[in-house]
Scaffold this motif. Sequence first.
Motif, PDB file in Angstrom:
ATOM      1  N   GLY A 261       0.821  -1.189  -0.109  1.00 25.29           N
ATOM      2  CA  GLY A 261       0.181   0.141  -0.075  1.00 25.29           C
ATOM      3  C   GLY A 261       0.924   1.151  -0.055  1.00 25.29           C
ATOM      4  N   ALA A 262       0.241   2.242  -0.299  1.00 21.61           N
ATOM      5  CA  ALA A 262       1.049   3.672  -0.315  1.00 21.61           C
ATOM      6  C   ALA A 262       1.226   4.081   0.822  1.00 21.61           C
ATOM      7  CB  ALA A 262       0.176   4.693  -1.308  1.00 21.61           C
ATOM      8  N   PRO A 263       2.360   4.934   1.199  1.00 20.85           N
ATOM      9  CA  PRO A 263       2.508   5.178   2.526  1.00 20.85           C
ATOM     10  C   PRO A 263       1.397   5.912   3.304  1.00 20.85           C
ATOM     11  CG  PRO A 263       4.443   5.453   1.271  1.00 20.85           C
ATOM     12  CD  PRO A 263       3.657   5.105   0.491  1.00 20.85           C
ATOM     13  N   ASP A 264       0.618   6.591   2.641  1.00 21.21           N
ATOM     14  CA  ASP A 264      -0.518   7.354   3.136  1.00 21.21           C
ATOM     15  C   ASP A 264      -1.847   6.536   2.892  1.00 21.21           C
ATOM     16  OD1 ASP A 264      -0.907   7.968   0.418  1.00 21.21           O
ATOM     17  OD2 ASP A 264      -1.027   9.968   0.739  1.00 21.21           O
ATOM     18  N   ASP A 265      -1.664   5.468   2.663  1.00 19.73           N
ATOM     19  CA  ASP A 265      -2.978   4.707   2.472  1.00 19.73           C
ATOM     20  C   ASP A 265      -3.447   4.192   3.562  1.00 19.73           C
ATOM     21  OD1 ASP A 265      -4.972   3.187   1.308  1.00 19.73           O
ATOM     22  OD2 ASP A 265      -3.860   1.299   0.722  1.00 19.73           O
ATOM     23  N   ARG A 266      -4.839   4.422   3.935  1.00 16.59           N
ATOM     24  CA  ARG A 266      -5.451   4.080   4.905  1.00 16.59           C
ATOM     25  C   ARG A 266      -6.803   3.396   4.694  1.00 16.59           C
ATOM     26  NH1 ARG A 266      -5.018   9.000   2.537  1.00 16.59           N
ATOM     27  NH2 ARG A 266      -6.893  10.097   2.695  1.00 16.59           N
ATOM     28  N   ASN A 267      -7.186   1.994   5.404  1.00 11.84           N
ATOM     29  CA  ASN A 267      -8.573   1.720   5.222  1.00 11.84           C
ATOM     30  C   ASN A 267      -8.737   0.842   6.546  1.00 11.84           C
ATOM     31  OD1 ASN A 267      -7.623  -1.186   5.147  1.00 11.84           O
ATOM     32  ND2 ASN A 267      -7.048  -0.431   2.804  1.00 11.84           N
ATOM     33  N   ASP A 268     -10.203   0.458   6.387  1.00 11.33           N
ATOM     34  CA  ASP A 268     -10.397  -0.325   7.726  1.00 11.33           C
ATOM     35  C   ASP A 268     -10.084  -1.599   7.994  1.00 11.33           C
ATOM     36  OD1 ASP A 268     -11.927  -1.663   5.557  1.00 11.33           O
ATOM     37  OD2 ASP A 268     -14.121  -0.855   6.062  1.00 11.33           O
ATOM     38  N   ARG A 269      -9.163  -2.075   7.053  1.00 12.68           N
ATOM     39  CA  ARG A 269      -8.479  -3.238   7.180  1.00 12.68           C
ATOM     40  C   ARG A 269      -6.965  -3.254   7.602  1.00 12.68           C
ATOM     41  NH1 ARG A 269     -10.726  -2.218   3.043  1.00 12.68           N
ATOM     42  NH2 ARG A 269      -8.897  -2.588   1.687  1.00 12.68           N
ATOM     43  N   ILE A 270      -6.455  -2.147   7.652  1.00 14.55           N
ATOM     44  CA  ILE A 270      -4.750  -1.880   8.029  1.00 14.55           C
ATOM     45  C   ILE A 270      -4.595  -1.510   9.470  1.00 14.55           C
ATOM     46  CG2 ILE A 270      -2.768  -0.898   7.424  1.00 14.55           C
ATOM     47  CD1 ILE A 270      -3.869  -0.810   4.665  1.00 14.55           C
ATOM     48  N   GLY A 271      -3.987  -2.022  10.126  1.00 12.29           N
ATOM     49  CA  GLY A 271      -3.357  -1.653  11.414  1.00 12.29           C
ATOM     50  C   GLY A 271      -1.924  -1.908  11.309  1.00 12.29           C
ATOM     51  N   PHE A 272      -1.105  -2.263  12.571  1.00 14.15           N
ATOM     52  CA  PHE A 272       0.162  -2.486  12.630  1.00 14.15           C
ATOM     53  C   PHE A 272       0.440  -3.028  13.946  1.00 14.15           C
ATOM     54  CE2 PHE A 272      -0.511   1.680  14.248  1.00 14.15           C
ATOM     55  CZ  PHE A 272       0.534   2.113  15.342  1.00 14.15           C
ATOM     56  N   ARG A 273       1.624  -3.647  14.209  1.00 14.65           N
ATOM     57  CA  ARG A 273       2.369  -3.947  15.388  1.00 14.65           C
ATOM     58  C   ARG A 273       3.926  -3.351  15.237  1.00 14.65           C
ATOM     59  NH1 ARG A 273       1.590  -9.559  17.127  1.00 14.65           N
ATOM     60  NH2 ARG A 273      -0.355  -9.557  15.425  1.00 14.65           N
ATOM     61  N   LEU A 274       4.342  -3.390  16.361  1.00 13.02           N
ATOM     62  CA  LEU A 274       5.764  -2.722  16.447  1.00 13.02           C
ATOM     63  C   LEU A 274       6.912  -3.722  17.004  1.00 13.02           C
ATOM     64  CD1 LEU A 274       5.167   0.791  18.175  1.00 13.02           C
ATOM     65  CD2 LEU A 274       5.416   0.188  15.640  1.00 13.02           C
ATOM     66  N   ALA A 275       8.099  -3.534  16.448  1.00 11.87           N
ATOM     67  CA  ALA A 275       9.125  -4.006  17.086  1.00 11.87           C
ATOM     68  C   ALA A 275       9.941  -3.150  17.833  1.00 11.87           C
ATOM     69  CB  ALA A 275       9.974  -4.657  15.521  1.00 11.87           C
ATOM     70  N   ARG A 276      10.836  -3.818  18.455  1.00 13.40           N
ATOM     71  CA  ARG A 276      11.791  -3.039  19.259  1.00 13.40           C
ATOM     72  C   ARG A 276      13.218  -3.472  19.391  1.00 13.40           C
ATOM     73  NH1 ARG A 276      13.830  -3.529  24.233  1.00 13.40           N
ATOM     74  NH2 ARG A 276      13.658  -2.144  26.117  1.00 13.40           N
ATOM     75  N   ALA A 277      14.239  -2.947  19.288  1.00 13.35           N
ATOM     76  CA  ALA A 277      15.599  -3.372  19.438  1.00 13.35           C
ATOM     77  C   ALA A 277      15.770  -3.833  20.815  1.00 13.35           C
ATOM     78  CB  ALA A 277      16.476  -2.132  19.076  1.00 13.35           C
ATOM     79  N   LEU A 278      16.558  -4.785  21.100  1.00 10.03           N
ATOM     80  CA  LEU A 278      16.997  -5.238  22.398  1.00 10.03           C
ATOM     81  C   LEU A 278      18.765  -4.873  22.694  1.00 10.03           C
ATOM     82  CD1 LEU A 278      15.438  -8.687  22.585  1.00 10.03           C
ATOM     83  CD2 LEU A 278      14.635  -6.711  23.613  1.00 10.03           C
TER      84      LEU A 278
END
Length: 411
Positions: free
Chosen positions: A394-411
């Motif tokens: 998807g385009a970086p500014d794409d948004r729809n009711d099916r898209i979310g996210f989860r985050l990673a973190r460095a250790l």
Amino acid sequence: MPAVSLTNATPTTVGRVSPKGAARQDGAADPNIASGYATLTRPTATATPSPTPPPEPARLIVRSNVSGDTVTIDGRTVGPTGPEAHELAPGKHTIRVEKAGFEPFETRVTLTAGGEESIPAHLTVALEPGETFRDRLKDGSLGPKMVVIPAGKFPMGSPEDEKGRDSDEGPQHRVRISKAFALGVTEVTVTAFRGFVEGTGYRTSAEQGDGCYAWTGSSWELDKKLHWRKPGFEQGGDHPVVCVSWRDATAYAKWLSGQTGEDYRLPTEAEWEYATRAGTNTRYYWGNEEEPACRHANCCDTNCEYPWKSSCDDGYKNTAPVGRFQPNGFGLFDTSGNVWEWTADCWHGDYENAPEDGRAWGEEDGGNCARRVLRGGSWSSKPRRLRSADRSRGAPDDRNDRIGFRLARAL
């Protein structure tokens, strides 16, 4: 008359002496004397140059967030951190701070003569694979729950004979994740995202633009009334946030990093697939068959409004509260289904020349950063799209009711 040092003296001609002892003080040759002259010299005193003074030392102070630690400078142990300054020669130095049970801190610093530098070392508790934790924010509240993902190797992509495979999933290749990292146990929730928005006044791409894409019954269309607070269906605080763009997700990660002092980011596509597979090589993390999908994932089931609905019933028409389905082998929930998840990578149409070290793949090798990789499928996806190797973009500014996210973190 005081004695004159002859050290480093320079000879000076003062006359000639004939064999008979006659001398000409002007040093010229006497035409009446054919030969036999010797030159007389005497030393001339010169000043001895003074040695160059050594450069003024630099001062370095090393502090940390723990006590009982040990500081090593250029491989030499110098004691614990604290307010006392270490005098060092100007130039580059390697600083390392260690304590049992904590991840070591290491950095390089360049010191100038007569200057003083201070290094704040931040040590974090060393966590074992499978351990979960939550970082504390500045207001004392807790961030998203994270789980430690071990280092390892895996086959990324799908084999050519995998059922439902798309060409962008190959060629399958070995990838090495060299360092452990942490990944969100669930997708970022509405409540967690609300804390970011209310704390910063941030406005999402949907709120700044023409709203969020939603299904009209025959196609997806932008609806200006829709955004993360109002996606077009009911959501509780424990549902995954939707109608968020790649830019919204990276803004949240940057804010969370500032709140915790840790390095939060979107996972790379390789990290995402490695964590989703959790040691499996099958189509799904639960095996090769589609039939159990509704026990493991929120997908387009019998309640789905789309024409590609499946025959199973997962109990939810749209998004489900996070963590309601069975986790995979790394303890992650909803890596298949619920919402598509943004990753850090730019889009490539296949894995030809793909990195083998797990890093994000950018513009190199024909990457298209006007599209970012999405993974995992959603509540609107048919089971085939829930496979561990399945990809979308998807385009970086794409948004729809099916898209979310989860985050990673460095250790």
